[in-house]
Design a protein around this motif. Structure first.
Motif, mmCIF file in Angstrom:
data_model
loop_
_atom_site.group_PDB
_atom_site.id
_atom_site.type_symbol
_atom_site.label_atom_id
_atom_site.label_comp_id
_atom_site.label_asym_id
_atom_site.label_seq_id
_atom_site.Cartn_x
_atom_site.Cartn_y
_atom_site.Cartn_z
ATOM 1 N N PHE A 40 -0.673 -6.002 -3.277
ATOM 2 C CA PHE A 40 -1.473 -5.657 -2.382
ATOM 3 C C PHE A 40 -2.370 -6.729 -2.053
ATOM 4 O O PHE A 40 -2.940 -6.515 -0.926
ATOM 5 C CB PHE A 40 -2.213 -4.394 -3.518
ATOM 6 C CG PHE A 40 -3.110 -4.122 -2.485
ATOM 7 C CD1 PHE A 40 -3.015 -2.892 -1.825
ATOM 8 C CD2 PHE A 40 -4.832 -4.273 -2.571
ATOM 9 C CE1 PHE A 40 -3.796 -2.335 -0.244
ATOM 10 C CE2 PHE A 40 -5.643 -3.478 -2.154
ATOM 11 C CZ PHE A 40 -5.224 -2.603 -0.806
ATOM 12 N N THR A 56 -2.423 -7.937 1.373
ATOM 13 C CA THR A 56 -4.068 -7.609 2.555
ATOM 14 C C THR A 56 -4.702 -8.972 2.862
ATOM 15 O O THR A 56 -5.173 -8.897 3.899
ATOM 16 C CB THR A 56 -4.862 -7.330 1.522
ATOM 17 O OG1 THR A 56 -4.126 -5.749 1.118
ATOM 18 C CG2 THR A 56 -5.998 -6.863 1.952
ATOM 19 N N ALA A 98 3.076 1.682 -3.752
ATOM 20 C CA ALA A 98 1.926 1.604 -4.127
ATOM 21 C C ALA A 98 1.516 3.456 -4.356
ATOM 22 O O ALA A 98 1.468 4.457 -5.362
ATOM 23 C CB ALA A 98 0.778 0.607 -4.238
ATOM 24 N N THR A 99 1.047 3.799 -3.194
ATOM 25 C CA THR A 99 0.860 4.972 -3.266
ATOM 26 C C THR A 99 1.551 6.364 -3.444
ATOM 27 O O THR A 99 2.066 7.364 -3.977
ATOM 28 C CB THR A 99 0.175 5.720 -1.184
ATOM 29 O OG1 THR A 99 -0.553 4.524 -0.971
ATOM 30 C CG2 THR A 99 -0.259 6.738 -1.254
ATOM 31 N N ASP A 146 0.520 -0.928 -0.083
ATOM 32 C CA ASP A 146 -0.031 -0.092 -0.041
ATOM 33 C C ASP A 146 0.598 0.993 0.045
ATOM 34 O O ASP A 146 0.282 1.913 -0.923
ATOM 35 C CB ASP A 146 -0.716 0.153 1.138
ATOM 36 C CG ASP A 146 -2.030 0.803 0.805
ATOM 37 O OD1 ASP A 146 -2.426 1.707 0.476
ATOM 38 O OD2 ASP A 146 -2.538 1.428 1.819
ATOM 39 N N TRP A 148 4.441 5.446 -5.464
ATOM 40 C CA TRP A 148 4.846 6.124 -7.046
ATOM 41 C C TRP A 148 3.210 6.332 -7.337
ATOM 42 O O TRP A 148 3.896 7.585 -8.248
ATOM 43 C CB TRP A 148 4.714 4.688 -7.078
ATOM 44 C CG TRP A 148 5.156 4.509 -8.827
ATOM 45 C CD1 TRP A 148 6.429 4.322 -9.139
ATOM 46 C CD2 TRP A 148 4.459 4.181 -9.705
ATOM 47 N NE1 TRP A 148 6.453 4.601 -10.685
ATOM 48 C CE2 TRP A 148 4.747 4.101 -11.039
ATOM 49 C CE3 TRP A 148 3.301 3.260 -10.026
ATOM 50 C CZ2 TRP A 148 4.945 3.974 -12.110
ATOM 51 C CZ3 TRP A 148 2.462 3.291 -11.023
ATOM 52 C CH2 TRP A 148 3.626 3.921 -11.577
ATOM 53 N N PHE A 177 2.108 -4.492 -8.412
ATOM 54 C CA PHE A 177 1.403 -3.914 -7.540
ATOM 55 C C PHE A 177 0.235 -4.219 -7.254
ATOM 56 O O PHE A 177 -0.513 -4.742 -5.514
ATOM 57 C CB PHE A 177 0.732 -2.328 -7.488
ATOM 58 C CG PHE A 177 2.279 -1.452 -7.497
ATOM 59 C CD1 PHE A 177 3.783 -1.599 -6.316
ATOM 60 C CD2 PHE A 177 2.386 0.158 -8.333
ATOM 61 C CE1 PHE A 177 4.665 -1.148 -6.846
ATOM 62 C CE2 PHE A 177 3.849 0.570 -8.069
ATOM 63 C CZ PHE A 177 4.362 0.002 -7.014
ATOM 64 N N GLY A 178 -1.357 -5.016 -8.302
ATOM 65 C CA GLY A 178 -2.118 -5.504 -7.573
ATOM 66 C C GLY A 178 -1.484 -6.939 -7.475
ATOM 67 O O GLY A 178 -2.430 -7.055 -6.405
#
Lengths: 186, 186
Positions: free
Chosen positions: A143, A147, A97-98, A94, A100, A139-140
Motif C-alpha cells: 500500500f 500509493t 486488501a479491502t 487497496d 480480503w 499489504f502495509g
C-alpha cells in the motif's frame, strides 16, 4: 450487445488499471460496455461482489510457478507473488486488501501460507497468526509503495522512493521471528 | 464568519469521523462551515495538505504517556498507540497510511521507533528496516480491522471478526524477529 461475465470482469480490471479505484463504478462499467447498469448487476450482484472478482483476477494474473523446497522460501514466494500481483494494477493493493478485509475474496495467499506452515509442523496456534502477520506486512508495504509511486508519478507529491526496495528485508525479519519462535518452542 | 485553522481542522476530523473519507472534500468542508472553498484553501493549500493535517491530528489525539523501560515494550507502546489512534476515527487507518505514503505527515511513530532502536544500540542498517516493518504491520492490521468492522457495522458484508484481536500476537512475532537478528549479530 451481450457480454458474458468474463468480458465484464476483464473490462473492470482494465478500467481500474487505467483510471483507478474511484472510477470503478457499476454505472461507468455499464456505460463503457454500452449496456445498462442492470446488465452488470446480472453478473455481479453488488459492487462488493465485483470488487471481490476483480481482486481474485488480479491475484490470478500474478500467479507464478512454485519452486522453493523449504518453508521460509515457500513463504517468500507467496508473499512476493502477492506483492507483485497487487503492484501490477493501479490501486491493486487497496482493492486486494479491502476485499480480503471484507472476507469476500483474495483468500488464496493466506490459505497457501497456512498450508505451508501446517506441512512444516508449525503448531496450529502459530499457523494462523504467522500467516496473518505476513499478509498484514505485505499489504502495509505494498500500500505504501503503490500509493507513493502513483502520487509521485501524477506529480501530486514529491517524496524520495529510496526506502521502498526494502520489502525483502522486512519480510526476512518477520520470517526470522517465526523461526525464533519455532526454535524456542522446540 | 471567519474560522481559524484549528477550527477548520477540527471540523475536518469530525466530517471524516461522521461520514468517512469519501465525504472529506474542500467543497463540503466549506459548505458545512458556511464559507467558500477558497477560505479552506487559505488554511490548507491542497487536499493533500488538509489530509496531512488531519492525519497528524488523529495521531495527536491518540497520544498516551510512555511508561515502558525496555526497547521491546517501548516499540509495543508506539505501535499500540498508533493502532488505537487510527481505529478511533472512521477511515483513520486509510488516512494515516495514505499521508505517510505521500511523505507529507504521520511520521512521528516511525521517527519514535527509530529513536528507540538507536538508543538500544541496534545497528543503523537494521533501525530503518525494523521501524518500517513494524509500521507496515500496524497499517496492514489496522486497515483490515477497521475496514472489516466498518463494513460489518454498515451491514455491507458478513464476516467473522474473531481473528481480529490478534494484533499483539503478530506484533510480538515481528519483535521476536528483531531480537533474533540482534542476538545473531552479537
Amino acid at each position: 450487445m451481450a457480454h458474458n461475465r468474463s468480458d465484464v470482469l476483464a473490462h473492470a480490471v482494465t478500467l481500474l488499471d487505467t483510471h483507478g479505484l474511484a472510477a470503478l463504478t457499476m454505472r461507468r462499467l455499464g456505460a463503457e460496455l454500452g449496456v445498462q447498469p442492470s446488465a452488470i448487476y446480472h453478473h455481479f450482484a453488488s459492487k462488493q461482489a465485483l470488487l471481490a472478482a476483480v481482486a481474485d483476477e488480479i491475484l490470478a494474473r500474478g500467479a507464478r510457478p512454485r519452486t522453493a523446497a523449504e518453508w521460509p522460501d515457500q513463504l517468500r514466494e507467496v508473499c512476493s507473488e502477492l506483492r507483485h500481483a497487487m503492484l501490477a494494477c493501479t490501486d491493486g493493493a487497496d482493492v486486494v486488501a479491502t476485499v480480503w478485509a471484507f472476507g469476500l475474496g483474495a483468500e488464496a495467499p493466506v490459505k497457501e501460507m497456512e498450508a505451508i506452515l501446517t506441512s512444516a509442523d508449525v503448531p496450529d496456534e502459530l499457523v494462523a497468526v504467522a500467516s496473518r502477520t505476513l499478509v498484514h506486512y505485505v499489504f502495509g508495504h505494498a500500500f505504501e509503495e503503490q500509493t507513493a509511486r502513483q502520487a509521485v508519478s501524477l506529480g501530486a507529491v514529491e517524496r524520495s522512493l529510496e526506502s521502498l526496495p526494502d520489502f525483502d528485508l522486512g519480510l526476512a525479519l518477520v520470517i526470522d521471528g517465526l523461526r525464533a519462535r519455532l526454535h524456542g518452542a522446540a
